[in-house]
Design a protein around this motif. Structure first.
Motif, PDB file in Angstrom:
ATOM      1  N   CYS B   6       0.854  -1.191   0.000  1.00  0.00           N
ATOM      2  CA  CYS B   6       0.000   0.000   0.000  1.00  0.00           C
ATOM      3  C   CYS B   6       0.890   1.241   0.000  1.00  0.00           C
ATOM      4  CB  CYS B   6      -0.906   0.007   1.227  1.00  0.00           C
ATOM      5  SG  CYS B   6      -1.850   1.528   1.398  1.00  0.00           S
ATOM      6  N   PHE B   8       0.452   4.050   1.135  1.00  0.00           N
ATOM      7  CA  PHE B   8       0.422   4.736   2.430  1.00  0.00           C
ATOM      8  C   PHE B   8       0.970   3.886   3.564  1.00  0.00           C
ATOM      9  CE2 PHE B   8      -3.328   7.198   0.618  1.00  0.00           C
ATOM     10  CZ  PHE B   8      -2.559   8.326   0.377  1.00  0.00           C
ATOM     11  N   CYS B   9       0.597   2.580   3.569  1.00  0.00           N
ATOM     12  CA  CYS B   9       0.818   1.765   4.767  1.00  0.00           C
ATOM     13  C   CYS B   9       1.962   0.772   4.620  1.00  0.00           C
ATOM     14  CB  CYS B   9      -0.447   1.006   5.127  1.00  0.00           C
ATOM     15  SG  CYS B   9      -1.920   2.041   5.157  1.00  0.00           S
ATOM     16  N   HIS B  58      -7.914  -0.815   0.624  1.00  0.00           N
ATOM     17  CA  HIS B  58      -7.280  -1.147   1.899  1.00  0.00           C
ATOM     18  C   HIS B  58      -8.286  -0.916   3.026  1.00  0.00           C
ATOM     19  CE1 HIS B  58      -3.382  -0.989   4.495  1.00  0.00           C
ATOM     20  NE2 HIS B  58      -4.126  -2.058   4.706  1.00  0.00           N
ATOM     21  N   CYS B  62      -5.850   2.158   5.486  1.00  0.00           N
ATOM     22  CA  CYS B  62      -6.088   3.573   5.205  1.00  0.00           C
ATOM     23  C   CYS B  62      -7.322   3.806   4.337  1.00  0.00           C
ATOM     24  CB  CYS B  62      -4.870   4.142   4.494  1.00  0.00           C
ATOM     25  SG  CYS B  62      -4.557   3.342   2.898  1.00  0.00           S
TER      26      CYS B  62
HETATM   27 ZN   LIG Z   1      -3.153   1.576   3.223  1.00  0.00          ZN
END
Ligand SMILES: [Zn+2]
Lengths: 987, 93
Positions: B6, B8-9, B58, B62
């Protein structure tokens, strides 16, 4: 007879100071700590352990491992009863109870052994033809008999009292298998400092090394390796742990039998634990399995694999027979022959090969074994135990008495795990075996599984592969042990499977599923020639042992019948699990109320105090009814419905999905998502809306409020909240990223209570001091955020689900409890009644409001009577495909109401609607979606989806429930049973 | 047991994600009135053996919608992008 009379006075790795008592079919026996059930039975001279699956032939212990096809027993008793456990894998614990399976009335005399004599009526394909062929009607006739006659152990019907766990773990290098190659690989990775997991399915690590004598050099080497590994903090050695599946992303599923070797699991200890192991690199050192050989009656008790006999001798100090015939087609049997002879047995080796290597056979000859080249067994004699064999060789045909036959048909690498991730195994002619192929980069093989059978070679390979997996050059390999075993290679030209066409006796290829050579030949004659067809037709290899001892011999037979070589014939697909896994182990703690997460509203404790009966709605626990209102759901919910219609009720509505929608384009966004329009909705007002999927069917409905110019508060149904939230995010991120809108789920942030009934306004005025509820301030479909005089914040919506004057009162979740108590206290003077989901449902059915029972993903706006919401002057999701011609067909099932002619006759949700007096055939012209007793009309009523819909109003039709053998006359009516004008909203 | 990276993650287990369908089909504009265009978009898939692009959300993280490259033959996961970024690129192109 003396106890353990086949136990040798010395040797083995059993604990002679710790005797264990156990029962087999009611008789008491003694074994030793360190025994398996199989070795303990053999120590007592017991070979006969069960009856075969189909023909009820007596069967004995064949192996010393997971490949065991015959000795499957039912262990323990009562709620801990567990069927089909191989005696070869069951560790002996004190007081263990074991029962043989598939026999009646007892093991030595089985009435259904007549099946063996009648086996021409149970040929291969019997089941297949009975199920699939033109005679499949016969199944109805034969089923009870077949079910009783065929089948293995019976499970218990009582709940399992033990706990099971699941654990995740991460490592750099995972080694599956703890024989010579696995130990070397683990050491190489451990010395490189990596986090290492090593899995061994047996209670003792060592693999094939355990077949070497306990005072041998190999034993010293094994102990030294294990001592070093277990001393390393970066190494986790899991014994009694079977890797059952290889999955994507370097994940290995394994089950650890934590307490199976104990009478009962100790406190706070699970019986089994499922591991999800996430490994950077995986080394498969899963070894190889010896194959049997074919001859007449090759399934008699007392006929076992040569390697197994050697394991019982050297590991368990049990002599499995005194007068032994060893039948082999390769070198690996000679270590067993030599050691059994040295232990005092009379040993005769019949080798199918004409030319034997002196250096291989010399130790056996020196120990006193006689060796006959070019000699093979035609058939075995004896019934409950082998008593002799007919041999034929260069000097003709003769009989020889014996009490044990060791068979050595060569070795099959255990390719199962590798084949789950790689390609189909490839055949190596020089080994006469399939080896793994096409493995991804993060998986390597070492030792016998890779075709490297000699111990020294396996250690070198394990060391090299382990070092590579650790990402370092592990340097010079550790020294390898010396072993007595010769590698069991089959020479390139050796396709010998024994004597498939003897003068006497049935020849079994697959013992567990009773598949004989004749069955394979029949399959071939009937055209089932591909390996996959052979498997399905004969059930070969479909037992719990997955044909570990039978598949290759069957392939060789089929290849010779087809006049092809084995590579062309191919092998079957390998799927998890490697060995059977208990469902409890897979479920772990996720059983009963822990099956999935349950959501409770902020007022859950209050409902418990008020004796609510709960029901699950999606993930939520909701009050179904309150027991204080009646002794059952019908009585209580009727009381609760009446309170709402005649006075006032309150219900926990916190489970509604709530989505905060903000941004300059919020109105434009809602216009695209909903069927109806939002731009003209004034601030302080709410509106009922419905949204569609792209395919034109209804997705969800609910009330959305305009709190500010660019601020909306959407509610969804309880069940679809998560789906709608994801859907809105999907549209904003993939389809319309240009829209300046944020959506935020606030379901958990708000508690909600609906107060409904003619007295609802009075109750709320008393409960919410300082909040103006005047109809001018809060008209129907009005919305207002407000604060009570003492600071309790509320959001008020004047909406009704029941059709009565009603309010939804929202408050931040932490105030939910306080709000409930406040309304309840203020309502006491009016006699306010809390109501549950059953009453809520009944009230909305009377008003004809569709919910999930009607919006079931297959209904259109028109089907549920909402077609008028589409005014046709804007574009929205689903507005094109909802006009597909089929969705406008005259026979679409559309929402109607049903009333039984006899008002006291209850209708059944899920019941079918048929034309009056029509034959009950097929699916009818409609189905009932929701039912209730109407308090107001004093009749049962129902909502239904019926072909033609409200065109049929006034028709008399039949509501049928074939399951209950019921048929009722009902009238089709409007789905809005009460107050169609909606005048009560203002009452 | 796939793992998806991901943006972001970071690298997370696929159990945290929800599959969202084929990301190679292009959604018709809301103004598109052709039933055929919507039919193609909603129902017709190529089902390739090999690399394809899929939508995943996700949901257990997020909540971003991603375009994930996945090999349908080997289950290998390739590059991942935010669905929002990818669309912007397409628009620019
Ligand atoms: Zn994420």
């Amino acid at each position: 007879m003396a106890e353990q009379f086949m136990r040798l006075p010395h040797g083995g790795r059993v604990d002679r100071d710790n005797p264990r008592r156990f029962r087999f079919d009611g008789d008491e026996f003694q074994g030793l700590a360190g025994d398996t059930l199989a070795s303990a039975l053999l120590a007592n001279g017991v070979h006969l352990t069960g009856r075969s699956f189909k023909l009820h032939r007596p069967r004995g212990i064949v192996s010393a491992g997971v490949e065991e096809p015959n000795a499957l027993l039912t262990l323990r008793s009562h709620s801990r009863t567990e069927p089909n456990i191989p005696a070869t894998m069951a560790e002996l614990c004190d007081g263990l109870q074991a029962k043989s399976q598939n026999r009646w009335p007892r093991l030595a005399f089985d009435a259904l052994a007549i099946n063996d004599l009648a086996s021409r009526f149970l040929p291969a394909g019997f089941y297949y033809k009975t199920f699939m062929g033109p005679t499949r009607g016969a199944w109805m006739y034969y089923e009870p008999w077949i079910r009783r006659a065929a089948g293995l152990g019976k499970p218990t019907h009582t709940a399992d009292p033990d706990r099971y766990e699941r654990e995740h773990a991460f490592c750099d290098v995972l080694v599956v298998g703890c024989g010579a190659a696995g130990l070397a690989a683990a050491l190489a990775a451990a010395r490189a400092g990596r986090r290492v997991f090593v899995l061994e399915q047996h209670a003792v690590a060592g693999g094939q090394l355990l077949s070497e004598p306990a005072d041998s050099n190999a034993e010293q080497w094994r102990r030294a390796c294990l001592d070093e590994l277990t001393a390393q903090p970066n190494v986790t050695l899991l014994l009694r742990t079977t890797a059952f599946g290889l999955y994507d992303g370097g994940v290995v599923g394994a089950v650890e039998r934590v307490s199976d070797h104990l009478p009962v699991p100790p406190a706070d200890t699970p019986r089994q634990r499922t591991w999800n192991l996430h490994a950077e690199r995986i080394v498969l050192a899963t070894g190889a399995t010896e194959r049997p050989l074919l001859f007449g009656n090759n399934d008699r008790p007392g006929i076992m694999l040569a390697e197994a006999a050697r394991r019982y001798l050297n590991h368990f100090a049990v002599l499995p027979g005194r007068r032994i015939v060893v039948q082999t087609n390769n070198d690996s049997a000679y270590a067993a022959a030599a050691e059994l002879a040295a232990a005092g047995a009379n040993v005769h080796v019949a080798d199918t090969r004409a030319n034997l290597d002196d250096t291989v056979i010399q130790p056996a000859a020196a120990a006193g074994a006689t060796i006959a080249p070019a000699s093979r067994i035609d058939s075995a004699q004896g019934y409950l135990r082998v008593e002799g064999v007919t041999l034929h060789g260069p000097d003709g045909r003769h009989k020889r008495r014996c009490d044990l036959v060791c068979v050595a048909g060569g070795w099959s690498p255990n390719v199962h795990l590798a084949a789950q991730r790689g390609e189909r195994p490839t055949y190596r002619c020089d080994l006469g075996a399939f080896v793994p192929a096409g493995l991804p980069d993060d998986i390597a093989t070492a030792g016998a599984v890779a075709g490297t059978l000699a111990t020294a070679d396996a250690v070198a390979e394990g060391w090299r592969v382990g070092g590579e997996a650790a990402g370092t050059d592990a340097g010079e390999a550790i020294a390898a042990p010396t072993t007595a075993a010769a590698p069991g290679y089959l020479a390139a030209n050796n396709t010998d499977v024994g004597e498939p066409r003897p003068q006497q006796g049935k020849v079994f290829v697959d013992w567990q599923n009773d598949v004989s050579v004749k069955d394979v030949e029949l399959a071939w004659r009937e055209g089932y020639r591909s390996v996959e067809h052979l498997k399905r037709y004969t059930t070969l290899g479909m037992g719990t042992d997955q044909g570990r001892t039978s598949n290759i011999n069957a392939l060789k037979l089929m290849a010779s019948l087809r006049g092809q070589d084995i590579p062309t014939t191919g092998t079957t697909t390998f799927r998890p699990p490697f060995t059977p896994v208990a469902l409890g182990a897979l479920a772990g703690r996720r059983a009963g109320p822990h099956f999935r997460a349950q959501r409770c509203t902020p007022m859950y404790d209050l409902h418990c105090e008020r004796d609510a009966a709960f029901v699950t709605a999606g993930a939520w626990l909701r009050p179904w009814y309150y027991r204080t209102h009646g002794h059952d759901v019908d009585t209580a919910s009727i009381h609760e419905m009446r309170a709402v219609r005649e006075n006032v009720g309150m219900v926990d509505a916190s489970t509604l999905g709530k989505i905060d929608v903000q941004g300059p384009d919020a109105a434009a966004f809602l216009d695209r998502v909903y069927v109806n329009g939002w731009r003209k909705l004034p601030v302080g007002r709410c509106r009922y809306g419905a949204m569609l999927r792209d395919d034109g069917f209804v997705l969800d409905d609910g009330t959305t409020s305009r709190l500010g110019e660019n601020h909306y508060f959407m509610t969804t149904t309880t069940g679809e909240a998560a789906v709608v939230m994801s859907w809105l995010e999907y549209l904003l991120e993939t389809a319309w990223p240009e829209l300046r809108v944020h959506v935020t789920s606030v379901t958990d942030q708000w508690a909600a209570i609906a107060v409904a009934g003619p007295n609802s306004k009075r109750v709320l005025e008393a409960a919410l001091s300082g909040v103006d509820l005047d109809d001018g301030e809060l008209p129907p479909m009005g919305v207002r955020d407000d604060v009570c005089g003492d600071g309790l914040p509320v959001r008020l919506l004047r909406v009704s689900f029941s059709g009565e004057r009603a309010y939804e009162v929202y408050t931040p979740a932490g105030y939910g409890d306080a709000l409930w108590r406040r309304i309840e206290a203020a309502g006491a003077d009016f006699g306010i009644t809390a109501y549950g989901l059953e009453a809520l449902g009944g009230l909305r059915i009377e008003k004809g409001h569709p919910i999930a029972s009607e919006i079931d993903g297959r209904t259109t706006l028109e089907d549920i009577g909402l077609g008028a919401m589409d005014r046709g002057h804007k574009r929205f999701v689903g507005d094109v495909l909802r006009h597909r011609p089929a969705l406008a067909a005259a026979d679409r099932r559309r929402l109607v109401g049903l009333k039984p002619i006899d008002p006291r006759q209850p209708l059944r949700a899920g019941g079918l609607v048929f034309p009056n007096s029509a034959r009950v055939e097929g699916h009818g012209i409609g189905h009932i979606t929701s039912v209730t007793w109407s308090v107001e009309l004093q009749t049962h009523v129902a909502l239904a989806l019926v072909e033609g819909g409200r065109e049929r109003e006034g028709d008399i039709v039949d509501a049928v429930s074939p399951v209950h053998d019921e048929r009722l006359q009902v009238e089709i009516v409007s789905p809005v049973f009460i107050d169609p004008e909606g005048s009560r909203l203002h009452a | 047991m796939l793992r998806i990276n991901c943006p972001f993650c970071g690298l997370r287990d696929h159990h945290e994600f929800t599959y969202g369908g084929d990301a190679t089909v292009e959604r018709p504009a809301l103004s598109e009135r052709s039933m055929e265009a919507w039919y193609q978009y909603v129902f017709v898939r190529t089902n390739p053996a090999g690399w394809m692009q899929e939508y995943w959300q996700h949901t257990g993280g997020c909540r971003a919608w991603l375009v994930v490259e996945r090999n349908t033959r080997t289950h290998e996961i390739g590059a991942t992008h935010l669905a929002r970024d990818r669309i912007t690129e397409v628009d620019r192109g």
